[in-house]
Design a protein around this motif. Structure first.
Motif, PDB file in Angstrom:
ATOM      1  N   ASP A   3      -0.231   0.690 -11.473  1.00  0.00           N
ATOM      2  CA  ASP A   3      -1.495   1.063 -11.278  1.00  0.00           C
ATOM      3  C   ASP A   3      -2.278   1.772 -12.688  1.00  0.00           C
ATOM      4  O   ASP A   3      -1.628   2.886 -12.903  1.00  0.00           O
ATOM      5  CB  ASP A   3      -1.529   2.164 -10.240  1.00  0.00           C
ATOM      6  CG  ASP A   3      -2.992   2.494  -9.504  1.00  0.00           C
ATOM      7  OD1 ASP A   3      -3.796   2.317 -10.260  1.00  0.00           O
ATOM      8  OD2 ASP A   3      -3.049   2.712  -8.171  1.00  0.00           O
ATOM      9  N   LEU A  16      -2.397  -5.309  -7.169  1.00  0.00           N
ATOM     10  CA  LEU A  16      -2.455  -3.972  -7.590  1.00  0.00           C
ATOM     11  C   LEU A  16      -3.858  -3.369  -7.728  1.00  0.00           C
ATOM     12  O   LEU A  16      -4.666  -4.485  -7.483  1.00  0.00           O
ATOM     13  CB  LEU A  16      -1.648  -3.994  -9.146  1.00  0.00           C
ATOM     14  CG  LEU A  16      -2.095  -4.898 -10.031  1.00  0.00           C
ATOM     15  CD1 LEU A  16      -3.371  -4.521 -10.652  1.00  0.00           C
ATOM     16  CD2 LEU A  16      -0.814  -5.425 -11.167  1.00  0.00           C
ATOM     17  N   ARG A  23      -7.299   3.956  -1.814  1.00  0.00           N
ATOM     18  CA  ARG A  23      -6.249   2.968  -2.172  1.00  0.00           C
ATOM     19  C   ARG A  23      -5.298   3.009  -1.082  1.00  0.00           C
ATOM     20  O   ARG A  23      -4.770   1.847  -0.797  1.00  0.00           O
ATOM     21  CB  ARG A  23      -5.524   3.759  -3.490  1.00  0.00           C
ATOM     22  CG  ARG A  23      -6.093   3.177  -4.865  1.00  0.00           C
ATOM     23  CD  ARG A  23      -5.611   3.911  -5.918  1.00  0.00           C
ATOM     24  NE  ARG A  23      -5.626   3.130  -7.280  1.00  0.00           N
ATOM     25  CZ  ARG A  23      -6.602   3.064  -7.876  1.00  0.00           C
ATOM     26  NH1 ARG A  23      -7.820   3.561  -7.282  1.00  0.00           N
ATOM     27  NH2 ARG A  23      -6.735   2.607  -9.130  1.00  0.00           N
ATOM     28  N   SER A  36      -0.171   1.491  -6.316  1.00  0.00           N
ATOM     29  CA  SER A  36       0.588   0.050  -6.736  1.00  0.00           C
ATOM     30  C   SER A  36       1.558   0.203  -7.935  1.00  0.00           C
ATOM     31  O   SER A  36       1.128  -0.568  -8.906  1.00  0.00           O
ATOM     32  CB  SER A  36      -0.795  -0.888  -6.934  1.00  0.00           C
ATOM     33  OG  SER A  36      -1.644  -0.495  -8.051  1.00  0.00           O
ATOM     34  N   THR A  55       3.368  -6.615  -1.609  1.00  0.00           N
ATOM     35  CA  THR A  55       2.513  -5.254  -2.380  1.00  0.00           C
ATOM     36  C   THR A  55       3.589  -4.317  -1.618  1.00  0.00           C
ATOM     37  O   THR A  55       3.829  -4.343  -0.442  1.00  0.00           O
ATOM     38  CB  THR A  55       1.265  -5.494  -1.959  1.00  0.00           C
ATOM     39  OG1 THR A  55       0.575  -6.544  -2.445  1.00  0.00           O
ATOM     40  CG2 THR A  55       0.456  -4.124  -2.772  1.00  0.00           C
ATOM     41  N   MET A  65      -4.090  -0.123   0.950  1.00  0.00           N
ATOM     42  CA  MET A  65      -2.533  -0.504   1.043  1.00  0.00           C
ATOM     43  C   MET A  65      -1.862  -0.538   2.357  1.00  0.00           C
ATOM     44  O   MET A  65      -1.266  -1.618   2.395  1.00  0.00           O
ATOM     45  CB  MET A  65      -1.810   0.405  -0.056  1.00  0.00           C
ATOM     46  CG  MET A  65      -0.555   0.005  -0.175  1.00  0.00           C
ATOM     47  SD  MET A  65      -0.318  -1.499  -1.285  1.00  0.00           S
ATOM     48  CE  MET A  65      -0.203  -0.634  -2.989  1.00  0.00           C
TER      49      MET A  65
END
Length: 398
Positions: free
Chosen positions: A235, A141, A184, A211, A199, A188
């Protein structure tokens, strides 16, 4: 710490990183074999199962929490790459000693505001390399530093000026020196390409929106899909977002937990990076109890070295958690000088242990370990240090 901005220093840093990257053994597989237990990724429903051992006494699921690694910090110096090497040593020691079934990266995997490159995934890949090399699945995360905007070092504006290798003075490309960083979403996308990664992207309507997901740990019994525990990942913002768990995230948790666990019959644990305001409350109670009333508290930990740096606001998440008897513990990072677990209502609020050599503080490094057992269910935890010692063992649920 001495920061150098010369051309030779930069190339030394590049050489160290290339040697490090070359020597990382990358193994990709969907199965991890360990002491008779098998952990399998079921991509269709994002479940994990611990099998083998018959599901009886002796079967357990072990998780290592790696918090605040801060890879890439001061990457243009001799000091920075050495800290990344030191962090790899810590993780390698913990993984080889504990042999966990799963790893959770609890935020601030990288220090993006120190990264003068467009692709921070280069450092993210280094951070997960010890886990991947040992064929151990993981989930991650985001913390407040992972996609923070680049901060220009003051010494780049000294008489030596900006290192030419990083920012060519005669470049015709207008954004070469902008260092916009890696979002982000980009981090990811790179992360979920790994077959060992659990994830997940979060629902698009959540802010922060990346996340936020849930993993289901199935019973050791191989003949049915009985959930043993639910693990929620949230998150908590920072970087490109406010440092909060928003109201819409809280509603997502409410709906998802009611869908998966309507009767609160399945134990649940929760992970995010920045502690909630409830952590401040617990810390104040401990201080009052220890200093004024002189009575013993039930907190367990070796480090109470700083104040809690909590989220900017509380928007309902803790109220939801306290209303669910199935929630056993919350785990956070962020504060490098705290590693305690304290009771709060009917659950535990826990810190991990600062794992990385990047970031502030000179405290000894380590990792929090979780051990989940089934039939009957139990959740235990302890801190494994870089030097191999263990402390702060606590039973979080039975």
């Amino acid at each position: 710490m001495v920061k150098l901005s010369t051309r030779s220093s930069y190339w030394r840093m590049i050489t160290i990183l290339l040697l490090l990257y070359r020597n990382i053994v990358i193994v990709r597989s969907d199965d991890k074999q360990s002491d008779g237990l098998t952990l399998r990724k079921m991509r269709s429903d994002n479940h994990l199962r611990v099998a083998g051992g018959g599901g009886g006494e002796g079967s357990f699921f072990k998780v290592a929490l790696f918090a605040d690694l801060h890879f890439g910090e001061d990457a243009w110096t001799d000091w920075g790459p050495q800290q990344d090497l030191n962090s790899i040593k810590v993780m390698s020691t913990v993984l080889d000693t504990e042999n966990p079934d799963f790893v959770v990266y609890l935020g601030d995997v990288i220090t993006a505001n120190n990264l003068p490159i467009h692709n921070a995934s280069f450092y993210w890949n280094q951070a997960i390399s010890p886990t991947r090399a040992r064929n151990i699945p993981w989930a991650s995360l985001f913390g407040n530093h992972d996609d923070a905007p680049f901060e220009w070092p003051i010494d780049w504006f000294s008489s030596s000026r900006i290192p030419q290798i990083l920012c060519p003075a005669n470049s015709s490309e207008g954004d070469v020196c902008s260092f916009k960083g890696t979002t982000r979403l980009e981090l990811m996308r790179n992360e979920i390409e790994n077959s060992l990664s659990f994830t997940e992207f979060g629902p698009e309507n959540l802010w922060p929106s990346v996340s936020n997901y849930v993993l289901t740990l199935l019973s050791p019994n191989t003949d049915h899909k009985s959930p043993l525990m639910l693990m929620y990942f949230l998150d908590s913002g920072g970087g490109s977002y406010p440092e909060i768990i928003s109201n819409i995230q809280s509603e997502w948790f409410r709906n998802k937990s009611n869908e998966l666990n309507p009767n609160s019959s399945i134990p649940e644990i929760v992970f995010w990076h920045i502690p909630s305001k409830a952590y401040e409350k617990v810390a104040k109670i401990k201080k009052v109890a220890g200093k004024r009333r002189r009575r013993r508290t039930h907190c367990v930990g070796s480090m109470f070295k700083e104040r809690v740096a909590a989220q900017e606001a509380e928007m309902g998440m803790m109220k939801l958690l306290t209303e669910r008897p199935s929630v056993k513990a919350v785990f956070v990072g962020h504060n490098h000088g705290l590693d305690w677990c304290c009771p709060y209502e009917k659950m535990w609020l826990c810190y991990a242990r600062h794992t990385g050599y990047g970031g502030y503080g000179s405290w000894d490094r380590g990792a929090r370990i979780l051990e989940v057992s089934g039939e009957p269910f139990s959740l235990k935890s302890w801190i494994r240090m870089e030097n191999g010692t263990v402390h702060s063992e606590v039973v979080l649920s039975t």
